[in-house]
Design a protein around this motif. Structure first.
Motif, PDB file in Angstrom:
ATOM      1  N   SER A  30     -11.100 -19.566  81.020  1.00 53.37           N
ATOM      2  CA  SER A  30      -9.742 -19.405  81.549  1.00 53.37           C
ATOM      3  C   SER A  30      -9.705 -18.709  82.905  1.00 53.37           C
ATOM      4  O   SER A  30      -8.746 -18.869  83.655  1.00 53.37           O
ATOM      5  N   ILE A  31     -10.731 -17.938  83.225  1.00 50.98           N
ATOM      6  CA  ILE A  31     -10.713 -17.198  84.487  1.00 50.98           C
ATOM      7  C   ILE A  31     -11.487 -17.908  85.580  1.00 50.98           C
ATOM      8  O   ILE A  31     -11.719 -17.349  86.652  1.00 50.98           O
ATOM      9  N   THR A  32     -11.889 -19.113  85.293  1.00 49.00           N
ATOM     10  CA  THR A  32     -12.701 -19.896  86.241  1.00 49.00           C
ATOM     11  C   THR A  32     -11.868 -21.035  86.818  1.00 49.00           C
ATOM     12  O   THR A  32     -11.110 -21.683  86.105  1.00 49.00           O
ATOM     13  N   ALA A  33     -12.007 -21.221  88.121  1.00 44.53           N
ATOM     14  CA  ALA A  33     -11.453 -22.410  88.756  1.00 44.53           C
ATOM     15  C   ALA A  33     -12.467 -23.534  88.596  1.00 44.53           C
ATOM     16  O   ALA A  33     -13.625 -23.381  88.967  1.00 44.53           O
ATOM     17  N   TRP A  34     -12.028 -24.643  88.052  1.00 46.44           N
ATOM     18  CA  TRP A  34     -12.935 -25.738  87.702  1.00 46.44           C
ATOM     19  C   TRP A  34     -12.734 -26.953  88.599  1.00 46.44           C
ATOM     20  O   TRP A  34     -11.684 -27.094  89.247  1.00 46.44           O
ATOM     21  N   ALA A  35     -13.731 -27.807  88.560  1.00 50.42           N
ATOM     22  CA  ALA A  35     -13.673 -29.001  89.391  1.00 50.42           C
ATOM     23  C   ALA A  35     -14.438 -30.143  88.746  1.00 50.42           C
ATOM     24  O   ALA A  35     -15.342 -29.932  87.933  1.00 50.42           O
ATOM     25  N   TRP A  36     -14.063 -31.329  89.135  1.00 50.71           N
ATOM     26  CA  TRP A  36     -14.825 -32.537  88.832  1.00 50.71           C
ATOM     27  C   TRP A  36     -15.508 -32.995  90.117  1.00 50.71           C
ATOM     28  O   TRP A  36     -14.904 -32.974  91.199  1.00 50.71           O
ATOM     29  N   TYR A  37     -16.747 -33.418  89.961  1.00 51.82           N
ATOM     30  CA  TYR A  37     -17.535 -33.949  91.056  1.00 51.82           C
ATOM     31  C   TYR A  37     -18.007 -35.346  90.655  1.00 51.82           C
ATOM     32  O   TYR A  37     -18.006 -35.704  89.484  1.00 51.82           O
ATOM     33  N   ARG A  38     -18.455 -36.095  91.646  1.00 54.15           N
ATOM     34  CA  ARG A  38     -19.084 -37.380  91.336  1.00 54.15           C
ATOM     35  C   ARG A  38     -20.187 -37.656  92.339  1.00 54.15           C
ATOM     36  O   ARG A  38     -20.163 -37.162  93.470  1.00 54.15           O
ATOM     37  N   GLN A  39     -21.139 -38.447  91.867  1.00 55.09           N
ATOM     38  CA  GLN A  39     -22.260 -38.833  92.721  1.00 55.09           C
ATOM     39  C   GLN A  39     -22.541 -40.302  92.515  1.00 55.09           C
ATOM     40  O   GLN A  39     -22.912 -40.718  91.405  1.00 55.09           O
ATOM     41  N   ALA A  40     -22.363 -41.064  93.562  1.00 58.23           N
ATOM     42  CA  ALA A  40     -22.671 -42.493  93.534  1.00 58.23           C
ATOM     43  C   ALA A  40     -24.117 -42.682  93.965  1.00 58.23           C
ATOM     44  O   ALA A  40     -24.688 -41.823  94.644  1.00 58.23           O
ATOM     45  N   PRO A  41     -24.730 -43.802  93.587  1.00 54.07           N
ATOM     46  CA  PRO A  41     -26.127 -44.049  93.951  1.00 54.07           C
ATOM     47  C   PRO A  41     -26.347 -43.951  95.457  1.00 54.07           C
ATOM     48  O   PRO A  41     -25.592 -44.544  96.237  1.00 54.07           O
ATOM     49  N   GLY A  42     -27.338 -43.185  95.842  1.00 52.03           N
ATOM     50  CA  GLY A  42     -27.684 -43.048  97.246  1.00 52.03           C
ATOM     51  C   GLY A  42     -26.752 -42.160  98.047  1.00 52.03           C
ATOM     52  O   GLY A  42     -26.900 -42.056  99.270  1.00 52.03           O
ATOM     53  N   GLN A  43     -25.814 -41.520  97.378  1.00 47.57           N
ATOM     54  CA  GLN A  43     -24.857 -40.666  98.073  1.00 47.57           C
ATOM     55  C   GLN A  43     -24.938 -39.239  97.552  1.00 47.57           C
ATOM     56  O   GLN A  43     -25.459 -38.971  96.479  1.00 47.57           O
ATOM     57  N   GLU A  44     -24.427 -38.309  98.341  1.00 48.86           N
ATOM     58  CA  GLU A  44     -24.386 -36.924  97.919  1.00 48.86           C
ATOM     59  C   GLU A  44     -23.244 -36.712  96.920  1.00 48.86           C
ATOM     60  O   GLU A  44     -22.270 -37.457  96.903  1.00 48.86           O
ATOM     61  N   ARG A  45     -23.411 -35.677  96.134  1.00 50.41           N
ATOM     62  CA  ARG A  45     -22.360 -35.304  95.194  1.00 50.41           C
ATOM     63  C   ARG A  45     -21.138 -34.827  95.965  1.00 50.41           C
ATOM     64  O   ARG A  45     -21.264 -34.076  96.924  1.00 50.41           O
ATOM     65  N   GLU A  46     -19.965 -35.257  95.529  1.00 51.17           N
ATOM     66  CA  GLU A  46     -18.740 -34.858  96.206  1.00 51.17           C
ATOM     67  C   GLU A  46     -17.736 -34.305  95.207  1.00 51.17           C
ATOM     68  O   GLU A  46     -17.700 -34.713  94.047  1.00 51.17           O
ATOM     69  N   LEU A  47     -16.919 -33.377  95.684  1.00 56.80           N
ATOM     70  CA  LEU A  47     -15.867 -32.813  94.849  1.00 56.80           C
ATOM     71  C   LEU A  47     -14.690 -33.782  94.823  1.00 56.80           C
ATOM     72  O   LEU A  47     -14.209 -34.210  95.874  1.00 56.80           O
ATOM     73  N   VAL A  48     -14.253 -34.096  93.626  1.00 61.39           N
ATOM     74  CA  VAL A  48     -13.184 -35.064  93.442  1.00 61.39           C
ATOM     75  C   VAL A  48     -11.837 -34.379  93.221  1.00 61.39           C
ATOM     76  O   VAL A  48     -10.820 -34.795  93.791  1.00 61.39           O
ATOM     77  N   ALA A  49     -11.845 -33.349  92.382  1.00 59.64           N
ATOM     78  CA  ALA A  49     -10.584 -32.668  92.046  1.00 59.64           C
ATOM     79  C   ALA A  49     -10.900 -31.259  91.572  1.00 59.64           C
ATOM     80  O   ALA A  49     -11.968 -31.017  91.002  1.00 59.64           O
ATOM     81  N   SER A  50      -9.968 -30.344  91.786  1.00 58.42           N
ATOM     82  CA  SER A  50     -10.148 -28.974  91.323  1.00 58.42           C
ATOM     83  C   SER A  50      -8.837 -28.438  90.767  1.00 58.42           C
ATOM     84  O   SER A  50      -7.747 -28.925  91.122  1.00 58.42           O
ATOM     85  N   VAL A  51      -8.960 -27.439  89.902  1.00 56.63           N
ATOM     86  CA  VAL A  51      -7.784 -26.797  89.313  1.00 56.63           C
ATOM     87  C   VAL A  51      -8.021 -25.299  89.289  1.00 56.63           C
ATOM     88  O   VAL A  51      -9.118 -24.831  89.012  1.00 56.63           O
ATOM     89  N   GLY A  52      -6.985 -24.531  89.602  1.00 58.12           N
ATOM     90  CA  GLY A  52      -7.105 -23.094  89.715  1.00 58.12           C
ATOM     91  C   GLY A  52      -7.306 -22.399  88.379  1.00 58.12           C
ATOM     92  O   GLY A  52      -7.123 -22.986  87.307  1.00 58.12           O
ATOM     93  N   SER A  53      -7.696 -21.122  88.461  1.00 55.60           N
ATOM     94  CA  SER A  53      -7.910 -20.320  87.262  1.00 55.60           C
ATOM     95  C   SER A  53      -6.612 -19.653  86.830  1.00 55.60           C
ATOM     96  O   SER A  53      -5.631 -19.654  87.561  1.00 55.60           O
ATOM     97  N   SER A  54      -6.635 -19.048  85.635  1.00 56.75           N
ATOM     98  CA  SER A  54      -5.443 -18.378  85.156  1.00 56.75           C
ATOM     99  C   SER A  54      -5.167 -17.106  85.934  1.00 56.75           C
ATOM    100  O   SER A  54      -4.073 -16.561  85.888  1.00 56.75           O
ATOM    101  N   PHE A  55      -6.165 -16.595  86.684  1.00 56.45           N
ATOM    102  CA  PHE A  55      -5.940 -15.414  87.520  1.00 56.45           C
ATOM    103  C   PHE A  55      -5.200 -15.787  88.792  1.00 56.45           C
ATOM    104  O   PHE A  55      -4.501 -14.966  89.359  1.00 56.45           O
ATOM    105  N   GLY A  56      -5.420 -16.973  89.250  1.00 52.86           N
ATOM    106  CA  GLY A  56      -4.701 -17.432  90.427  1.00 52.86           C
ATOM    107  C   GLY A  56      -3.523 -18.246  89.980  1.00 52.86           C
ATOM    108  O   GLY A  56      -2.712 -17.801  89.188  1.00 52.86           O
ATOM    109  N   SER A  57      -3.449 -19.427  90.457  1.00 52.72           N
ATOM    110  CA  SER A  57      -2.405 -20.342  90.004  1.00 52.72           C
ATOM    111  C   SER A  57      -3.069 -21.468  89.231  1.00 52.72           C
ATOM    112  O   SER A  57      -3.725 -22.319  89.807  1.00 52.72           O
ATOM    113  N   SER A  58      -2.916 -21.420  87.929  1.00 54.07           N
ATOM    114  CA  SER A  58      -3.560 -22.452  87.133  1.00 54.07           C
ATOM    115  C   SER A  58      -2.919 -23.809  87.347  1.00 54.07           C
ATOM    116  O   SER A  58      -3.431 -24.807  86.873  1.00 54.07           O
TER     117      SER A  58
END
Length: 118
Positions: A30-58
Motif C-alpha cells: 500500500s505504501i509503494t507506487a507501482w507500475a507496469w512495464y513491457r518489453q518487446a523483442p529487441g527493444q528495451e523495457r519501457e514503463l507503460v503505466a504507474s499508480v501512486g501510493s497510499s502515502f501520496g495520491s493513490s
C-alpha cells in the motif's frame, strides 16, 4: 524476498481486451507506487503505466502516450494486487509485461506474454 507474479496474458485479436494481474508478497504494497512495464523483442523495457501510493495520491496515474486512453492501471491494497486493463489492443502492444515499483527496484518476475495478432 519480495516476489512479483504476473498473469493474465495471452493471445488477443486487434481491438480485443486483456486484463493483467500482478500478485505481490511483502507488507509494503500500500505504501509503494507501482507500475507496469513491457518489453518487446529487441527493444528495451519501457514503463507503460504507474499508480501512486497510499502515502501520496493513490488516484494518481500516469500512462505512456502509446497506451493512453486504452489501458487502465488499478490497485487493490487489501489483496496486494496490481492490475492492468488493456482495451483496443494493437499488434504493437505485443510484449512481455512486468510489474514492479515505479523505480523498477524490486526483483523482476517472469512477466506475462501478451500477443496481439489476427
Amino acid at each position: 524476498q519480495v516476489q512479483l507474479v504476473e498473469s493474465g496474458g495471452g493471445l488477443a485479436q486487434p481491438g480485443g481486451s486483456l486484463r493483467l494481474s500482478c500478485a505481490t508478497s511483502g507488507s509494503f504494497f500500500s505504501i509503494t507506487a507501482w507500475a507496469w512495464y513491457r518489453q518487446a523483442p529487441g527493444q528495451e523495457r519501457e514503463l507503460v503505466a504507474s499508480v501512486g501510493s497510499s502515502f501520496g495520491s493513490s488516484d494518481s496515474r500516469t500512462y505512456a502516450d502509446s497506451v493512453k486512453g486504452r489501458f487502465t492501471i488499478s490497485r487493490d491494497n487489501a489483496a496486494k494486487r496490481l492490475y492492468l486493463q488493456m482495451n483496443s489492443l494493437k499488434p504493437e502492444d505485443t510484449a512481455v509485461y512486468y510489474c514492479n515499483d515505479v523505480r523498477g527496484g524490486l526483483p523482476w518476475g517472469q512477466g506475462t506474454q501478451v500477443t496481439v495478432s489476427s
